[in-house]
Design a protein around this motif. Sequence first.
Motif, short mmCIF file in Angstrom:
data_model
loop_
_atom_site.label_atom_id
_atom_site.label_comp_id
_atom_site.label_asym_id
_atom_site.label_seq_id
_atom_site.Cartn_x
_atom_site.Cartn_y
_atom_site.Cartn_z
N HIS A 1 -12.99 8.67 -5.72
CA HIS A 1 -13.19 10.18 -6.37
C HIS A 1 -14.76 10.54 -6.48
O HIS A 1 -15.21 11.72 -6.60
N PHE B 1 -6.59 9.03 -10.85
CA PHE B 1 -6.81 10.10 -9.69
C PHE B 1 -5.70 10.24 -9.02
O PHE B 1 -4.94 8.99 -8.53
N ARG B 2 -5.57 11.10 -8.09
CA ARG B 2 -4.60 11.65 -7.14
C ARG B 2 -5.01 10.55 -5.95
O ARG B 2 -6.00 10.18 -5.44
N THR B 3 -3.59 9.93 -5.49
CA THR B 3 -3.57 9.24 -4.25
C THR B 3 -4.15 10.04 -3.13
O THR B 3 -3.31 10.79 -2.68
N TRP C 1 -15.90 6.63 -0.09
CA TRP C 1 -14.66 6.71 -0.55
C TRP C 1 -14.34 6.37 -2.08
O TRP C 1 -15.41 5.93 -2.61
N LEU D 1 0.06 -0.79 -9.17
CA LEU D 1 -0.68 -1.38 -8.02
C LEU D 1 -0.43 -2.77 -8.24
O LEU D 1 -0.57 -3.58 -9.25
N MET E 1 -11.74 2.57 -9.36
CA MET E 1 -13.06 2.73 -8.74
C MET E 1 -14.19 3.22 -9.34
O MET E 1 -14.02 3.83 -10.39
N CYS F 1 0.97 -1.38 0.01
CA CYS F 1 0.01 -0.11 -0.14
C CYS F 1 0.77 1.20 -0.04
O CYS F 1 0.51 2.44 -0.53
N CYS G 1 2.13 3.66 -2.94
CA CYS G 1 1.21 4.88 -3.16
C CYS G 1 1.15 5.97 -2.05
O CYS G 1 1.33 6.85 -2.08
N HIS G 2 0.62 5.19 -1.01
CA HIS G 2 0.19 5.83 0.24
C HIS G 2 1.37 5.97 0.89
O HIS G 2 1.36 5.46 1.96
N LEU H 1 -6.96 -4.96 -4.09
CA LEU H 1 -6.36 -6.34 -4.18
C LEU H 1 -6.86 -6.98 -5.40
O LEU H 1 -6.11 -7.66 -6.14
N LEU I 1 -5.34 -5.24 8.04
CA LEU I 1 -5.10 -3.91 7.05
C LEU I 1 -6.05 -3.03 7.63
O LEU I 1 -6.09 -1.71 8.12
N LEU J 1 -4.48 9.09 3.96
CA LEU J 1 -5.44 8.33 4.69
C LEU J 1 -5.45 8.66 6.26
O LEU J 1 -5.92 8.08 6.87
C1 HEC Z 1 -1.34 2.22 -7.30
C2 HEC Z 1 -1.17 3.12 -6.11
C3 HEC Z 1 -2.17 2.75 -5.00
C4 HEC Z 1 -1.58 1.50 -4.25
C5 HEC Z 1 -0.40 0.59 -4.16
C6 HEC Z 1 -2.70 1.66 -3.19
N1 HEC Z 1 -3.64 2.82 -3.16
FE1 HEC Z 1 -5.14 3.21 -2.15
N2 HEC Z 1 -5.52 4.57 -3.42
C7 HEC Z 1 -5.00 4.78 -4.63
C8 HEC Z 1 -5.84 5.95 -5.39
C9 HEC Z 1 -5.28 6.47 -6.63
C10 HEC Z 1 -7.07 6.35 -4.62
C11 HEC Z 1 -8.07 7.11 -5.32
C12 HEC Z 1 -8.97 6.36 -6.13
C13 HEC Z 1 -10.34 7.41 -6.76
O1 HEC Z 1 -10.19 8.17 -6.17
O2 HEC Z 1 -10.85 6.93 -7.47
C14 HEC Z 1 -6.99 5.31 -3.50
C15 HEC Z 1 -7.89 5.26 -2.45
C16 HEC Z 1 -7.66 4.82 -1.23
C17 HEC Z 1 -8.68 4.55 -0.39
C18 HEC Z 1 -9.86 5.54 -0.20
C19 HEC Z 1 -9.65 6.94 0.43
C20 HEC Z 1 -10.55 8.03 0.51
O3 HEC Z 1 -10.36 8.95 0.75
O4 HEC Z 1 -11.51 7.96 -0.64
C21 HEC Z 1 -8.25 3.95 0.98
C22 HEC Z 1 -8.85 3.52 2.11
C23 HEC Z 1 -7.09 3.00 0.27
N3 HEC Z 1 -6.84 3.77 -1.04
C24 HEC Z 1 -6.18 2.30 0.95
C25 HEC Z 1 -5.23 1.51 0.18
C26 HEC Z 1 -4.67 0.38 0.87
C27 HEC Z 1 -5.24 -0.29 2.14
C28 HEC Z 1 -3.72 -0.09 -0.01
C29 HEC Z 1 -3.12 -1.27 0.05
C30 HEC Z 1 -3.82 -2.79 -0.01
C31 HEC Z 1 -3.67 0.65 -1.09
N4 HEC Z 1 -4.57 1.73 -0.78
C32 HEC Z 1 -2.84 0.74 -2.32
C33 HEC Z 1 -3.69 4.53 -4.90
C34 HEC Z 1 -3.04 3.45 -4.59
#
Ligand code: HEC
Length: 497
Positions: free
Chosen positions: A383, A367-369, A381, A443, A335, A316, A319-320, A398, A456, A372
């Motif tokens: 965009h 979209f922007r990461t 949750w 991803l 999403m 995770c 990106c985060h 996943l 998680l 959290l």
């Molecule tokens: C490839 C980059 C990437 C990885 C790796 C990733 N994320 Fe994300 N995540 C994003 C993006 C981009 C969004 C926003 C998508 C959208 O807005 O449509 C997001 C959105 C989210 C959100 C929603 C947040 C919100 O405020 O809406 C959560 C919770 C989250 N991720 C948790 C995780 C977790 C837990 C993992 C590991 C399993 C993970 N992410 C791995 C890129 C990533």
Amino acid sequence: MIQSPWKVSGVLACLLLLGGCGGDSNDKARFQPTLDERVAAVAQQQGISGDPSVGRSLPDIASPKAQLGMQLFFSKGLGGDLDSACVSCHHPMLGGGDDLSLSIGVEAVQPDLLGPGRLHLSTGTHFDGGPTVPRNAPSTFNIVFYDEVLFHDGRVESLDKTAGLNGAGGGIRTPDSAFGVADPDAGANLSIAQARFPVTSPEEMRGFSFEAGNNNAALRTHLEQRLRGSDVELALVTNQWLDAFRHGFEQPAADANTLITYDNVAEALASYQNSQVLIDSPWKAYREGDLQAISDQAKRGALLFYNSKEQGGAGCAGCHSGDFLTDEQFHVVGMPQVGRGKGDGPDGSEDFGRFRETGDADDKYAFRTPHLLNVTETGPWGHAGGYTSLEAVVRHHLNPQQAIDNFDFSQLDPAVQVSNMTANTQKALDQLASLRLAGKSQLPEAVLSDEQVDQLLAFLETLTDPCVKDRDCMAKWIPDNTISDPDGLRLQAQSTL
Ligand code: HEC
Ligand code: HEC
């Protein structure tokens, strides 16, 4: 209780040399890292202190400018038709958002009713069967930590992206300037630059007749005139904004034309929002040495979050990343695309995301990461607010295709559903599949057990500052009747907010 550098590096070295430390089994037993040591090692390696505020200057809500910003943030006087305020979609007791998949700004049935139950008028020329705003409202909490971009598509963007400055280092690009070009009026940081735009959006605040057809500059000038009391068209019945601005900018003798400018409105709004620093989470306490602050389940979740797939994690943090839990980059994760879209695609019901700004084919549906922090409180949750459960968002990462194949669109408020949302979401998933084939997706395809998904989630829960759920703790960001209501247009949120 910070571990000695020697010990940390010892553990790190053990972890990095996958064979373990030392040659014989006694040494192995002695160096077998505990769960806490394993979390410490991976956090240390990725520079995670738990505190995103290190080395930053943060405004205080008690400062006069932030107090003025709060008065403005809660006033429908900034809405073209006096029916929508910033707080309509960013309330401190709704996690800094609105608790809706898609926002409803102007023309609400009950403008002061926030959160679920807020409906768009069902009559009138602009009613199209649902919320008119095409995206989910992000939280205003902790936006002071964004250094590169604001908005889901990053259309407010720092050009030099210096870490720690909230975009204050160099020029800022906004929708008023071309991509990559600084907007000379953007102001000193990203939050100020952003605050120039909600008032220009017909769906959010402007309405469909106020300064219709005129440019953003004309609209802002009109709002300045309204607050100065020189608007002949629509005079405010009550108007004590000059007093409020004199106090806010600590210039007791300045006149309205000097003080009441849209630049100053944006600066005050940004001061208020940037004071919303809500980071005292159990995770931070844990990283600062309180090993009891989070559960073992959450510690295992942290390992999954921070370790790459190759290391047995879910990757995770790819990106985060960092203490703000975002790389501020753009990724296609597919999403759900619900609601009316941004006008993209053959029938206008799609949202091309970052592609709208860069025109780069790889950015279509990116979209922007998001960060959290306080994520348990910032749903729905995604965009477009397509996910109403945090577990579903985690599972989506996943296996996005499977998540969408099983997605029950009927769980959403009928008002945000449009007939082509399945097809539109599939286009984003197809884009993800082709980026993956080309080796351009970050991803990981991690396979986790149900128990690991729970771990998680337990980790994500430790990112919430308990203050955000406590009305008394949040009271300083919500004006009470000891704080003057300069135009009598303060949004008095109904229900218990
Ligand atoms: C490839 C980059 C990437 C990885 C790796 C990733 N994320 Fe994300 N995540 C994003 C993006 C981009 C969004 C926003 C998508 C959208 O807005 O449509 C997001 C959105 C989210 C959100 C929603 C947040 C919100 O405020 O809406 C959560 C919770 C989250 N991720 C948790 C995780 C977790 C837990 C993992 C590991 C399993 C993970 N992410 C791995 C890129 C990533
Ligand atoms: C009708 C609801 C609505 C109103 C009213 C509204 N916003 Fe928002 N806000 C949103 C939505 C939706 C987005 C995301 C838009 C996008 O990314 O395209 C957003 C984005 C933001 C962001 C960017 C956050 C981030 O994570 O990038 C900030 C800051 C913000 N709004 C502040 C304000 C301020 C200040 C006002 C008043 C001047 C305001 N908003 C009025 C709905 C609203």
